[in-house]
Design a protein around this motif. Structure first.
Motif, PDB file in Angstrom:
ATOM      1  N   ILE A  11      59.358 -14.672 -30.672  1.00  0.00           N
ATOM      2  CA  ILE A  11      59.998 -13.370 -30.853  1.00  0.00           C
ATOM      3  C   ILE A  11      59.089 -12.467 -31.681  1.00  0.00           C
ATOM      4  O   ILE A  11      58.806 -11.325 -31.314  1.00  0.00           O
ATOM      5  CB  ILE A  11      61.363 -13.522 -31.565  1.00  0.00           C
ATOM      6  N   ALA A  12      58.582 -13.025 -32.793  1.00  0.00           N
ATOM      7  CA  ALA A  12      57.755 -12.222 -33.692  1.00  0.00           C
ATOM      8  C   ALA A  12      56.522 -11.685 -32.970  1.00  0.00           C
ATOM      9  O   ALA A  12      56.156 -10.519 -33.129  1.00  0.00           O
ATOM     10  CB  ALA A  12      57.354 -13.042 -34.910  1.00  0.00           C
ATOM     11  N   SER A  13      55.898 -12.511 -32.155  1.00  0.00           N
ATOM     12  CA  SER A  13      54.677 -12.001 -31.542  1.00  0.00           C
ATOM     13  C   SER A  13      55.000 -10.973 -30.469  1.00  0.00           C
ATOM     14  O   SER A  13      54.254 -10.013 -30.280  1.00  0.00           O
ATOM     15  CB  SER A  13      53.787 -13.134 -31.025  1.00  0.00           C
ATOM     16  N   GLU A  14      56.140 -11.127 -29.818  1.00  0.00           N
ATOM     17  CA  GLU A  14      56.520 -10.110 -28.837  1.00  0.00           C
ATOM     18  C   GLU A  14      56.877  -8.801 -29.549  1.00  0.00           C
ATOM     19  O   GLU A  14      56.504  -7.716 -29.099  1.00  0.00           O
ATOM     20  CB  GLU A  14      57.680 -10.609 -27.975  1.00  0.00           C
ATOM     21  N   VAL A  15      57.571  -8.929 -30.687  1.00  0.00           N
ATOM     22  CA  VAL A  15      57.895  -7.742 -31.478  1.00  0.00           C
ATOM     23  C   VAL A  15      56.617  -7.028 -31.912  1.00  0.00           C
ATOM     24  O   VAL A  15      56.485  -5.808 -31.768  1.00  0.00           O
ATOM     25  CB  VAL A  15      58.746  -8.128 -32.721  1.00  0.00           C
ATOM     26  N   ASP A  16      55.658  -7.814 -32.403  1.00  0.00           N
ATOM     27  CA  ASP A  16      54.385  -7.214 -32.833  1.00  0.00           C
ATOM     28  C   ASP A  16      53.724  -6.462 -31.691  1.00  0.00           C
ATOM     29  O   ASP A  16      53.252  -5.338 -31.856  1.00  0.00           O
ATOM     30  CB  ASP A  16      53.422  -8.304 -33.327  1.00  0.00           C
ATOM     31  N   ALA A  17      53.706  -7.111 -30.538  1.00  0.00           N
ATOM     32  CA  ALA A  17      53.037  -6.494 -29.394  1.00  0.00           C
ATOM     33  C   ALA A  17      53.735  -5.188 -29.014  1.00  0.00           C
ATOM     34  O   ALA A  17      53.085  -4.164 -28.763  1.00  0.00           O
ATOM     35  CB  ALA A  17      53.029  -7.458 -28.215  1.00  0.00           C
ATOM     36  N   LEU A  18      55.053  -5.236 -29.000  1.00  0.00           N
ATOM     37  CA  LEU A  18      55.790  -4.036 -28.607  1.00  0.00           C
ATOM     38  C   LEU A  18      55.633  -2.915 -29.645  1.00  0.00           C
ATOM     39  O   LEU A  18      55.501  -1.749 -29.278  1.00  0.00           O
ATOM     40  CB  LEU A  18      57.271  -4.367 -28.382  1.00  0.00           C
ATOM     41  N   SER A  19      55.625  -3.294 -30.934  1.00  0.00           N
ATOM     42  CA  SER A  19      55.517  -2.196 -31.908  1.00  0.00           C
ATOM     43  C   SER A  19      54.110  -1.606 -31.897  1.00  0.00           C
ATOM     44  O   SER A  19      53.938  -0.405 -32.085  1.00  0.00           O
ATOM     45  CB  SER A  19      55.964  -2.624 -33.306  1.00  0.00           C
ATOM     46  N   ALA A  20      53.108  -2.460 -31.623  1.00  0.00           N
ATOM     47  CA  ALA A  20      51.757  -1.910 -31.484  1.00  0.00           C
ATOM     48  C   ALA A  20      51.718  -0.931 -30.322  1.00  0.00           C
ATOM     49  O   ALA A  20      51.138   0.156 -30.406  1.00  0.00           O
ATOM     50  CB  ALA A  20      50.759  -3.039 -31.269  1.00  0.00           C
ATOM     51  N   LYS A  21      52.374  -1.308 -29.259  1.00  0.00           N
ATOM     52  CA  LYS A  21      52.397  -0.450 -28.080  1.00  0.00           C
ATOM     53  C   LYS A  21      53.148   0.857 -28.376  1.00  0.00           C
ATOM     54  O   LYS A  21      52.746   1.941 -27.940  1.00  0.00           O
ATOM     55  CB  LYS A  21      53.062  -1.201 -26.921  1.00  0.00           C
ATOM     56  N   ALA A  22      54.220   0.703 -29.133  1.00  0.00           N
ATOM     57  CA  ALA A  22      55.002   1.896 -29.493  1.00  0.00           C
ATOM     58  C   ALA A  22      54.146   2.869 -30.295  1.00  0.00           C
ATOM     59  O   ALA A  22      54.157   4.076 -30.041  1.00  0.00           O
ATOM     60  CB  ALA A  22      56.232   1.481 -30.291  1.00  0.00           C
ATOM     61  N   ARG A  23      53.366   2.316 -31.223  1.00  0.00           N
ATOM     62  CA  ARG A  23      52.489   3.182 -32.036  1.00  0.00           C
ATOM     63  C   ARG A  23      51.424   3.824 -31.166  1.00  0.00           C
ATOM     64  O   ARG A  23      51.069   4.968 -31.349  1.00  0.00           O
ATOM     65  CB  ARG A  23      51.819   2.368 -33.151  1.00  0.00           C
TER      66      ARG A  23
END
Ligand code: UTP
Ligand code: MN
Length: 587
Positions: A547-559
């Motif tokens: 979950i954490a790594s998917e969250v990281d990936a998505l928030s990087a993408k969001a930025r």
């Protein structure tokens, strides 16, 4: 001592799972047998055991020792030697101690507790029947080649010129394939038999023409453990390309598993408690000619963990002897990697580098058997070779991540701290000077895979709860976990008899070694409820990490540029489950 496995080894993937029980006896029978037999009774027939705590101890029957490090666990139903790493079930013990082939050991064990080995199923019969004629064809071909050697002065001269006597040629069953496109027609009147193609003796070209694979070559038959001919290596007489032609992979012959000369070497290996691994057919034969009978060769492939495992079962010391050239060093490094995964004791593996101009064959012919044996008695230790290679920065530019793991392994092996090793090898500036390599994207670290594997070995039914999509396929532990879950999922192994059931099922497979090694950890009696909690906890960590790594990936993408609608939804869900998990944990 347990060393960290440096690499998973791509060679492990896709390899055949197991061979000993290749469909001969129903798997369910093996599992039932293991569940009903008591290993203590079986071992005690041969080795007197003393009770010590929950387990029994004895001096190990598989290597010489004065203080007992051989342990038999009645609750786990396996034996384990802390000295030489011997490990296995009651069935494995019978095979290893009495030298019985798998099927005979099953029959013997079943008989001892009044069980009847069931009739083989039709499919099994078909498989067996398929192999039997191939073995028979190979035996006939080998005989034909042997006879042709006697009537071929040029082949005899070639072998004599290489210093071999008739006695050694006979011991290795050397032969000669005549210079004839259809020489084998002499022994196989039905030259069109598809089985001749299947076992690699005959080739069919695009026009449908059939001809012998081996022509005008000196033939080295390759035997399996029972002494059946399963393949050939054929050498040109003198110069020519290819120098050696080998049998292709066939239902009988799998190169990464076989070792040339093992059958002939077995007695000498026992006597010397040492096995020497060389690169070539001629090296094995020439060493035997000069009285060094305990040498075997890998078959033109890199040393695999399976090779090392097989060898460390036969002797407590393996010495790799490779040519002194760059290719030889590379081969040695591969052997080292294969050994790290298998080591129970770092003293068991050594390396011997001959002068650059020599291979074992030319060395022994020039210097004699005693000189060679002296070198074998004092090989470079694994640790020395590792340190030396690291210092020389060998192979590291391409494998930085691996180097890091290896320094850890060597630190353990040499009982140094990792910092000491890094300092000694000049690795530190290297790792400081450059940015750290990005973490490899895999969802599970070795320690977690190992934890899960041990829990699954403790109770195989746990395999059904493994989230396979979150488990990598890189390390040996991960691959073993995967294979277990798959076998149970596909119904090939429905009710394994605990860890020994798994070990028996994977006997002869690339997973055998890691399963044996990890199940040794089960000797420390663990509290079942603790183990269950650890298992669940590790699964939970895996999920949270994912979950954490998917969250990281998505928030990087969001930025970086924003998320699509469903990505935003996914993001919200993930954050919610993360928060829920966090809340649960702090309860
Ligand atoms: P080498 O080229 O070192 O040959 O190959 P060698 O063993 O010294 O052979 P001789 O002394 O010239 O007869 C080592 C091994 O690599 C595989 C064979 O298994 C060989 O024994 N090989 C080598 C091949 O399979 N094909 C080749 O063309 C060459
Ligand atoms: Mn040679």
């Amino acid at each position: 001592m347990r060393l960290a496995a440096p690499t998973g080894g791509a060679c492990l993937l896709g390899a055949a799972r197991r061979r000993h029980n290749a469909g001969v006896i129903p798997e369910s029978f093996i599992q039932e047998l293991l569940a009903r037999v008591d290993i203590v009774d079986v071992v005690e027939r041969f080795v007197p055991l003393k009770k010590g705590g929950a387990n029994y101890q004895a001096c190990c029957p598989f290597h010489s020792e004065k203080t007992p490090s051989f342990t038999v666990s009645p609750s786990k139903q396996f034996y384990h030697c802390f000295g030489c790493g011997a490990h296995g079930s009651a069935l494995g013990f019978l095979m290893q101690y009495s030298g019985l082939p798998f099927v005979d050991a099953v029959e013997e064990l079943a008989h001892s507790i009044g069980m009847q080995v069931p009739k083989v199923t039709e499919r099994n019969l078909a498989e067996r029947a398929k192999k039997a004629p191939l073995t028979e064809l190979m035996a006939r071909a080998a005989k034909f080649y042997r006879e042709r050697l006697k009537t071929s002065p040029k082949a005899v001269d070639y072998l004599k010129g290489r210093g071999l006597t008739g006695e050694i040629a006979a011991r290795f069953g050397l032969g000669y394939a005549p210079d004839d496109w259809q020489g084998l027609q002499n022994v196989f009147p039905d030259y069109n038999d598809a089985a001749l193609v299947e076992c690699g003796l005959v080739i069919v070209n695009d026009q449908g023409r059939r001809y012998d694979r081996f022509r005008d070559r000196v033939m080295f038959p390759i035997l399996d453990q029972r002494g059946n001919v399963i393949g050939f290596g054929g050498r040109v007489l003198g110069e020519g390309e290819p120098k050696y032609l080998n049998s292709p992979e066939t239902p009988l012959f799998e190169k990464g598993r076989e070792l040339y000369g093992l059958t002939q070497a077995r007695q000498s290996i026992r006597d010397a408690d040492t096995v020497i691994v060389v690169e070539g057919y001629m090296d094995v034969v020439a060493l035997a000619q000069y009285g060094v009978g305990n040498a075997v060769a890998t078959l033109g492939t890199a040393t695999t963990p399976n090779h090392v495992h097989k060898l460390l079962r036969q002797a407590s010391k393996v010495v790799f002897c490779f040519d002194g050239d760059a290719a030889g060093r590379k081969a040695a490094w591969r052997a080292l990697e294969a050994s790290l995964e298998q080591l129970a004791d770092d003293k068991a593996v050594g390396f011997l580098f001959l002068p650059v101009e020599h291979d074992p064959d030319s060395f022994v012919r020039q210097e004699g058997g005693d000189a060679f044996r002296r070198l074998v008695a004092q090989p470079t230790t694994l640790t020395e070779f590792l340190l030396r290679s690291l210092k020389a920065d060998m192979d590291l530019s391409t494998a930085e991540g691996r180097a890091h793991q290896v320094t850890k392994a060597v630190a353990e092996a040499a009982a140094l701290t990792q910092a000491e090793v890094e300092g000694q090898c000049g690795l530190k500036p290297l790792s400081r000077g450059r940015p750290a390599p990005p973490p490899r994207s895999r969802a599970i670290a070795i320690s977690k895979a190992r934890t899960l594997l041990r829990a699954v070995l403790g109770r195989p039914e746990r395999a059904a709860r493994l989230p396979l999509d979150l488990i990598g396929r890189e390390t040996a532990e991960e691959q073993a976990l995967y294979a277990i879950a798959e076998a149970m999922d596909h119904g090939e192994l429905s009710a394994p008899a605990g860890s020994v059931g798994l070990i028996e099922f994977f006997r002869g497979s690339p997973h055998e070694a890691v399963l044996s090694r990890e199940s040794a950890a089960l000797l420390d009696e663990v509290d079942e409820s603790v183990e269950e909690a650890v298992f669940n906890d590790t699964l939970e960590k895996l999920r949270l990490e994912a979950i954490a790594s998917e969250v990281d990936a998505l928030s990087a993408k969001a930025r970086a540029g924003g998320l699509a609608a469903e990505e935003r939804e996914r993001y919200r869900q993930l954050l919610a489950s993360k928060a829920a998990a966090g809340a649960q944990r702090s309860d």
